[in-house]
Every structure is written in C-alpha cells, then in structure tokens.
Design an enzyme around this catalytic site. Sequence first.
Site, mmCIF file in Angstrom:
data_model
loop_
_atom_site.group_PDB
_atom_site.id
_atom_site.type_symbol
_atom_site.label_atom_id
_atom_site.label_comp_id
_atom_site.label_asym_id
_atom_site.label_seq_id
_atom_site.Cartn_x
_atom_site.Cartn_y
_atom_site.Cartn_z
ATOM 1 N N GLU A 1 0.815 -1.227 0.000
ATOM 2 C CA GLU A 1 0.000 0.000 0.000
ATOM 3 C C GLU A 1 0.847 1.276 0.000
ATOM 4 O OE1 GLU A 1 -0.905 -2.678 2.183
ATOM 5 O OE2 GLU A 1 -2.299 -3.266 0.602
ATOM 6 N N ALA B 1 9.140 -3.317 5.377
ATOM 7 C CA ALA B 1 10.033 -4.459 5.598
ATOM 8 C C ALA B 1 9.333 -5.721 5.117
ATOM 9 C CB ALA B 1 10.381 -4.580 7.079
ATOM 10 N N VAL B 2 9.912 -6.347 4.123
ATOM 11 C CA VAL B 2 9.368 -7.600 3.606
ATOM 12 C C VAL B 2 10.350 -8.698 3.999
ATOM 13 C CG1 VAL B 2 8.406 -8.774 1.606
ATOM 14 C CG2 VAL B 2 8.421 -6.279 1.673
ATOM 15 N N HIS C 1 4.082 -15.405 -0.163
ATOM 16 C CA HIS C 1 3.953 -14.444 -1.266
ATOM 17 C C HIS C 1 4.957 -13.294 -1.120
ATOM 18 C CE1 HIS C 1 0.946 -12.817 1.578
ATOM 19 N NE2 HIS C 1 1.020 -11.665 0.947
ATOM 20 N N PHE D 1 12.729 4.505 -2.276
ATOM 21 C CA PHE D 1 12.373 3.135 -1.896
ATOM 22 C C PHE D 1 13.168 2.746 -0.650
ATOM 23 C CE2 PHE D 1 13.065 -1.519 -2.431
ATOM 24 C CZ PHE D 1 11.747 -1.934 -2.450
ATOM 25 N N ARG E 1 19.737 -4.174 9.564
ATOM 26 C CA ARG E 1 19.657 -3.052 8.612
ATOM 27 C C ARG E 1 18.726 -1.936 9.080
ATOM 28 N NH1 ARG E 1 19.006 -6.919 3.265
ATOM 29 N NH2 ARG E 1 20.905 -8.108 3.634
HETATM 30 N N1 INI Z 1 3.671 -6.554 3.888
HETATM 31 C C1 INI Z 1 4.878 -6.134 4.295
HETATM 32 O O1 INI Z 1 5.108 -4.921 4.398
HETATM 33 N N2 INI Z 1 5.869 -7.017 4.582
HETATM 34 C C2 INI Z 1 5.672 -8.358 4.478
HETATM 35 O O2 INI Z 1 6.616 -9.144 4.765
HETATM 36 C C3 INI Z 1 4.403 -8.831 4.072
HETATM 37 N N3 INI Z 1 4.149 -10.233 3.971
HETATM 38 O O3 INI Z 1 5.012 -11.006 4.388
HETATM 39 O O4 INI Z 1 3.095 -10.675 3.533
HETATM 40 C C4 INI Z 1 3.393 -7.877 3.778
HETATM 41 N N4 INI Z 1 2.173 -8.284 3.376
HETATM 42 C C5 INI Z 1 1.025 -7.418 3.368
HETATM 43 C C6 INI Z 1 0.884 -6.638 2.089
HETATM 44 O O5 INI Z 1 1.860 -5.629 2.004
HETATM 45 C C7 INI Z 1 -0.479 -5.968 2.018
HETATM 46 O O6 INI Z 1 -0.652 -5.097 3.097
HETATM 47 C C8 INI Z 1 -1.637 -6.958 1.999
HETATM 48 O O7 INI Z 1 -1.441 -7.946 1.011
HETATM 49 C C9 INI Z 1 -2.958 -6.236 1.723
HETATM 50 O O8 INI Z 1 -2.934 -5.639 0.437
#
Ligand code: INI
Length: 161
Positions: free
Chosen positions: A63, A85-86, A93, A118, A132
């Site tokens: 988002e 943070a992903v 996913h 970014f 990090r």
């Molecule tokens: N969003 C993140 O910011 N980091 C993540 O690691 C993550 N994982 O793991 O799923 C994540 N998922 C939520 C995604 O960004 C959306 O908010 C969600 O899919 C609704 O659109």
Amino acid sequence: MPESTPATIEGGLTAQGLRFGCVVARFNSFITDRLLAGALDAINRHGGDLDNVTVARVPGSLELATAASAMAASGNYDALICLGAVIQGETDHYDHVASGAASSIARIGPESGVPTIFGVLTCENAEQAIDRAGGKSGNAGFNAATAAIEMANLVGKLKAK
Ligand code: INI
C-alpha cells in the site's frame, strides 16, 4: 585532455526548508518503526524541521505506493520516503509483495516529478532486517531519507535552471 569540463549539478545535503512525506507500513512494525526513527534522525541532523514532515501509515508495503502517489499529487512535498520491511520465510507471497512494492514505488518519482525513495527492506529473516534497521549494518531509513534530501535539492536546482 578536453579543454573544458561539463557543468555538473548535484543535490546538496541540507534539509532546511524542505517538506517530506514519510509513508510507513505497519506490517513488521518492529522494523518499520526503527526505519522511521532513522529517517527522522537523518532529516533532523541535516537541518530539517520535523514540523515539515508528515507521516502516513499504511497496512503493508503493497500500500506504500498508493499513499505516496496521493502525497505526490498534493504538491505539498519536496520528497517522499517509503518505508517497509518484507521478510522472507514469514510468507509464501514474499516475492509478490517485494516486487510489487518495488515496481509501484519506482514509478512515482518519474511520473510525478516528486523524488520518491524506496526504503523497503527485503530480507531473508528477521535478524537481517534488524541488522539493517539500526543494527550492525546501519539504518536503511536514515539512508533513504538522506537520498530524499539529496534528490529534493537536485530536482529543485534542475527546475530552477
Ligand atoms: N507486507 C509487508 O510490508 N511485509 C511483508 O513481509 C508482508 N508479507 O510477508 O506478507 C506484507 N504483506 C502485506 C501486504 O503488504 C499488504 O498489506 C496486503 O497484502 C494487503 O494488500
């Protein structure tokens, strides 16, 4: 050797008088809160005024681009900083979230003219993310805000030329 050198324009690192939007994902907030603290520290240390910073919170990294686009369209900001943070392993996913966030955020700057940075960590595990986000590998939020300051100054100069 050529007799003359080309004019080179670079953005400085003073944040004085600049307005920033920080868009912060709540997902993995134990990391993104630290990224935000790093970003605010960078703005403050480079002479910026935190009264000129707006923080927008979004559910997750996917988002970030939508909120940043709205902020860019408002005309109220000199630069935007997207923080998320992903973390791999916590989701299957991961790849979709990481690449979706990267590609959508990458379009905002070129399309709006407002530098949009970014600042999303893509990590294999939580330990890497902690390293990090103010740990042994520095703070990616601080680095993102520093890039935002430089780009805001550069774009300002280029527009004035
Ligand atoms: N969003 C993140 O910011 N980091 C993540 O690691 C993550 N994982 O793991 O799923 C994540 N998922 C939520 C995604 O960004 C959306 O908010 C969600 O899919 C609704 O659109």
